[in-house]
Scaffold this active site. Sequence first.
Site, short mmCIF file in Angstrom:
data_model
loop_
_atom_site.label_atom_id
_atom_site.label_comp_id
_atom_site.label_asym_id
_atom_site.label_seq_id
_atom_site.Cartn_x
_atom_site.Cartn_y
_atom_site.Cartn_z
N SER A 1 0.82 -1.21 0.00
CA SER A 1 0.00 0.00 0.00
C SER A 1 0.86 1.27 0.00
CB SER A 1 -0.90 0.02 1.23
OG SER A 1 -1.60 -1.19 1.34
N1 SAH Z 1 -0.95 -4.95 3.91
C1 SAH Z 1 -0.22 -5.27 2.71
C2 SAH Z 1 -1.00 -4.89 1.46
C3 SAH Z 1 -1.33 -6.10 0.77
S1 SAH Z 1 -2.34 -6.00 -0.67
C4 SAH Z 1 1.17 -4.68 2.73
O1 SAH Z 1 1.48 -3.90 3.65
O2 SAH Z 1 1.97 -5.00 1.86
C5 SAH Z 1 -3.67 -7.06 -0.15
C6 SAH Z 1 -3.31 -8.48 0.19
O3 SAH Z 1 -4.51 -9.11 0.59
C7 SAH Z 1 -2.75 -9.30 -0.97
O4 SAH Z 1 -1.53 -9.85 -0.61
C8 SAH Z 1 -3.82 -10.37 -1.18
O5 SAH Z 1 -3.31 -11.63 -1.59
C9 SAH Z 1 -4.45 -10.46 0.20
N2 SAH Z 1 -5.80 -11.03 0.25
C10 SAH Z 1 -6.83 -10.85 -0.60
N3 SAH Z 1 -7.92 -11.55 -0.20
C11 SAH Z 1 -7.55 -12.18 0.96
C12 SAH Z 1 -8.24 -13.04 1.86
N4 SAH Z 1 -9.52 -13.43 1.69
N5 SAH Z 1 -7.56 -13.51 2.94
C13 SAH Z 1 -6.26 -13.15 3.16
N6 SAH Z 1 -5.57 -12.34 2.34
C14 SAH Z 1 -6.21 -11.86 1.25
#
Ligand code: SAH
Length: 211
Positions: free
Chosen positions: A60
């Site tokens: 993000s």
């Molecule tokens: N907080 C992260 C941002 C990640 S982007 C950071 O600091 O880098 C969102 C993430 O959510 C992705 O890695 C994606 O694979 C995950 N995601 C999407 N749906 C999900 C679910 N149902 N359960 C767990 N993770 C999920």
Amino acid sequence: MTAARHQESLVERLREKGIESETVLQAILETPRHRFVSDAVARHAYRDDALPIGYNQTISQPYVVAFMTQALLKPEPPRNVLEIGTGSGYQSAVLAKLVRRVYSIERIPQLHRQSTQRLRELGVRNVSTRLGDGSQGWPECAPYEAIMLTAASPTPPDALLEQLVEGGRLLLPEGSPHETQTLVRYVRTPKGITRETLLDVLFVPLVSRTS
Ligand code: SAH
């Protein structure tokens, strides 16, 4: 410029954009964002932008991480936080500096493995990670004083609202994939769930078993 200088100028930019919490700014300053992305994009790590982390996912934008973290700490810092979407592990590492215990769930095995290893290498000891569908929560460690989703969903998953303590809050980028979403704060009160909109955001979708 050195990494430290880049970090300082990022924090200055966040301050200019309206992040007021000194504890959040300090946590951002102390978290080496370049360690959470690949070498190919590491030179951009201290820009205020989202960056690719592979598997069609992104780390993000720092402003959004700071804003969400600040919103989660109010009215007083929670003792434990459940994060849905570990991704790179960056948001977890920032939270780890501010709350006693962080739980984080990721559904993509490679990202789960990489972020778990990265957090270990950086000496972050108060984050527990798990591979799975975060929309079901992590009931074994519930209840949580705060829950943060870092993937977008049209509504908050019921299982997550049920795993909040009374007075607990849940932050959700609410809306459909690839449209502007709204960051919403839900609070579980004795009379039911309250809802407050905070900011326009853009997140990758929450992919759950039922979606
Ligand atoms: N907080 C992260 C941002 C990640 S982007 C950071 O600091 O880098 C969102 C993430 O959510 C992705 O890695 C994606 O694979 C995950 N995601 C999407 N749906 C999900 C679910 N149902 N359960 C767990 N993770 C999920």
